[in-house]
Structure formats: C-alpha cells, structure tokens
Design a protein around this motif. Sequence first.
Motif, PDB file in Angstrom:
ATOM      1  N   VAL A  44       0.845  -1.207   0.000  1.00  0.00           N
ATOM      2  CA  VAL A  44       0.000   0.000   0.000  1.00  0.00           C
ATOM      3  C   VAL A  44       0.875   1.249   0.000  1.00  0.00           C
ATOM      4  O   VAL A  44       0.632   2.194  -0.760  1.00  0.00           O
ATOM      5  N   LEU A  45       1.899   1.266   0.859  1.00  0.00           N
ATOM      6  CA  LEU A  45       2.777   2.440   0.914  1.00  0.00           C
ATOM      7  C   LEU A  45       3.574   2.611  -0.381  1.00  0.00           C
ATOM      8  O   LEU A  45       3.857   3.737  -0.789  1.00  0.00           O
ATOM      9  N   ALA A  46       3.943   1.503  -1.012  1.00  0.00           N
ATOM     10  CA  ALA A  46       4.670   1.595  -2.279  1.00  0.00           C
ATOM     11  C   ALA A  46       3.753   2.055  -3.405  1.00  0.00           C
ATOM     12  O   ALA A  46       4.170   2.774  -4.308  1.00  0.00           O
ATOM     13  N   GLY A  47       2.498   1.633  -3.349  1.00  0.00           N
ATOM     14  CA  GLY A  47       1.545   2.016  -4.384  1.00  0.00           C
ATOM     15  C   GLY A  47       1.113   3.468  -4.274  1.00  0.00           C
ATOM     16  O   GLY A  47       0.851   4.129  -5.279  1.00  0.00           O
ATOM     17  N   TRP A  48       1.000   3.979  -3.056  1.00  0.00           N
ATOM     18  CA  TRP A  48       0.601   5.369  -2.807  1.00  0.00           C
ATOM     19  C   TRP A  48       1.630   6.022  -1.896  1.00  0.00           C
ATOM     20  O   TRP A  48       1.437   6.107  -0.684  1.00  0.00           O
ATOM     21  N   PRO A  49       2.722   6.487  -2.461  1.00  0.00           N
ATOM     22  CA  PRO A  49       3.789   7.051  -1.638  1.00  0.00           C
ATOM     23  C   PRO A  49       3.375   8.304  -0.869  1.00  0.00           C
ATOM     24  O   PRO A  49       3.940   8.608   0.188  1.00  0.00           O
ATOM     25  N   ASP A  50       2.386   9.045  -1.354  1.00  0.00           N
ATOM     26  CA  ASP A  50       1.948  10.250  -0.641  1.00  0.00           C
ATOM     27  C   ASP A  50       1.092   9.919   0.576  1.00  0.00           C
ATOM     28  O   ASP A  50       0.824  10.798   1.400  1.00  0.00           O
ATOM     29  N   LEU A  51       0.684   8.666   0.699  1.00  0.00           N
ATOM     30  CA  LEU A  51      -0.153   8.257   1.834  1.00  0.00           C
ATOM     31  C   LEU A  51       0.601   8.438   3.153  1.00  0.00           C
ATOM     32  O   LEU A  51       0.023   8.904   4.139  1.00  0.00           O
ATOM     33  N   LEU A  52       1.878   8.101   3.178  1.00  0.00           N
ATOM     34  CA  LEU A  52       2.672   8.251   4.397  1.00  0.00           C
ATOM     35  C   LEU A  52       2.778   9.723   4.783  1.00  0.00           C
ATOM     36  O   LEU A  52       2.668  10.066   5.968  1.00  0.00           O
ATOM     37  N   ASN A  53       2.966  10.610   3.804  1.00  0.00           N
ATOM     38  CA  ASN A  53       3.023  12.050   4.096  1.00  0.00           C
ATOM     39  C   ASN A  53       1.690  12.545   4.654  1.00  0.00           C
ATOM     40  O   ASN A  53       1.655  13.310   5.626  1.00  0.00           O
ATOM     41  N   SER A  54       0.601  12.083   4.073  1.00  0.00           N
ATOM     42  CA  SER A  54      -0.728  12.517   4.534  1.00  0.00           C
ATOM     43  C   SER A  54      -1.009  12.047   5.959  1.00  0.00           C
ATOM     44  O   SER A  54      -1.501  12.812   6.794  1.00  0.00           O
ATOM     45  N   VAL A  55      -0.662  10.802   6.246  1.00  0.00           N
ATOM     46  CA  VAL A  55      -0.898  10.253   7.595  1.00  0.00           C
ATOM     47  C   VAL A  55       0.001  10.955   8.609  1.00  0.00           C
ATOM     48  O   VAL A  55      -0.445  11.266   9.727  1.00  0.00           O
ATOM     49  N   SER A  56       1.239  11.224   8.235  1.00  0.00           N
ATOM     50  CA  SER A  56       2.139  11.899   9.174  1.00  0.00           C
ATOM     51  C   SER A  56       1.658  13.321   9.462  1.00  0.00           C
ATOM     52  O   SER A  56       1.738  13.786  10.609  1.00  0.00           O
ATOM     53  N   LYS A  57       1.137  14.031   8.468  1.00  0.00           N
ATOM     54  CA  LYS A  57       0.589  15.375   8.708  1.00  0.00           C
ATOM     55  C   LYS A  57      -0.651  15.298   9.583  1.00  0.00           C
ATOM     56  O   LYS A  57      -0.861  16.137  10.464  1.00  0.00           O
ATOM     57  N   LEU A  58      -1.471  14.271   9.346  1.00  0.00           N
ATOM     58  CA  LEU A  58      -2.684  14.080  10.134  1.00  0.00           C
ATOM     59  C   LEU A  58      -2.355  13.825  11.607  1.00  0.00           C
ATOM     60  O   LEU A  58      -3.053  14.309  12.511  1.00  0.00           O
ATOM     61  N   LEU A  59      -1.278  13.098  11.854  1.00  0.00           N
ATOM     62  CA  LEU A  59      -0.866  12.784  13.229  1.00  0.00           C
ATOM     63  C   LEU A  59       0.010  13.875  13.837  1.00  0.00           C
ATOM     64  O   LEU A  59       0.375  13.784  15.011  1.00  0.00           O
ATOM     65  N   GLY A  60       0.384  14.867  13.064  1.00  0.00           N
ATOM     66  CA  GLY A  60       1.203  15.961  13.585  1.00  0.00           C
ATOM     67  C   GLY A  60       2.686  15.660  13.588  1.00  0.00           C
ATOM     68  O   GLY A  60       3.452  16.284  14.314  1.00  0.00           O
ATOM     69  N   ILE A  61       3.117  14.715  12.796  1.00  0.00           N
ATOM     70  CA  ILE A  61       4.538  14.372  12.684  1.00  0.00           C
ATOM     71  C   ILE A  61       5.094  15.114  11.486  1.00  0.00           C
ATOM     72  O   ILE A  61       4.549  15.053  10.379  1.00  0.00           O
ATOM     73  N   GLN A  62       6.202  15.860  11.700  1.00  0.00           N
ATOM     74  CA  GLN A  62       6.715  16.732  10.657  1.00  0.00           C
ATOM     75  C   GLN A  62       7.382  15.979   9.507  1.00  0.00           C
ATOM     76  O   GLN A  62       7.239  16.341   8.347  1.00  0.00           O
TER      77      GLN A  62
END
Length: 144
Positions: A44-62
């Motif tokens: 999933v992370l390889a298929g949608w690389p922007d997903l990790l950025n979106s989740v990290s912003k949602l959780l407040g991780i820079q």
Amino acid sequence: MGNTVAAFVFAALMVGIVLELVRRKIFREKYAALWLIIGASALVLAGWPDLLNSVSKLLGIQVASNLLFAMCIVLILGVCLHLSWELSVVEDENRTLAEEVAILRASVERLEADFQRVPRLARQSGEPTSVGLEGPSAPCPTDD
C-alpha cells in the motif's frame, strides 16, 4: 518513480516468499499472518507514496520517515513480545516433558531391577524358571 517501482517489487516479492513458505509448510500460518500484514502495508505504501506524508501530517509528525521508523519500532517490539511469549510456552512444555521422562526412566529402572531379581529368587528356592536375563527361553523341539 524508480523508487516507487523498486519498493513495490520488494513488497510483492516479500508477500510471494511468505505465501510460498506457507504453501510448502515451512512457515506456520500464525507467523505468516504478521508478515503478510507487513507485506500488504508495504504494498500500500509503495503504491501510494503520498499516503505516508498525509498520515504523518494528520498525526502531527513533521517528517514522514519518522512515522515510518516509529511504526517499525512498534512492530519490532510486538514481534519480540510475541516471540518471548512463545519461548515461555515452549520452556514450560520442555520442563514438563523432562519431568515425565525422568518419571518414566525411574519406572523402567525399577522394573529392570525387579526383572533381574526374579530369576535370582527362583534359583534360591530351587524352582525352574523359563525367564532368564536374556528373556523367555525358546521352546524345545519335540520328536513327533
């Protein structure tokens, strides 16, 4: 784009290897489930690389890689906890089996001692015996 393809191929390869190990009965299903979840997450992370950025912003991780490292650390701690639990179960079973073997060994030694004492007692009383140290005697051939 090249990094995404490499990550996707690596994740797919990992899932394929786990499935093959389960198919050949080298890997047990209860352990394979964890690795299949990890492989599916990597796919999933390889298929949608922007997903990790979106989740990290949602959780407040820079930084998104910090989230990935934190998830990996939690995963490794979970695997260590599970393996420690499995090891404790196996140690308990091993101790129980060792106790049972010791009890059986003592019983066999007692029976062997009793078996060797029987012919000696019979010889002292003058009775013929058919059981010696070698076991029962063979029947004598008869002339018919």
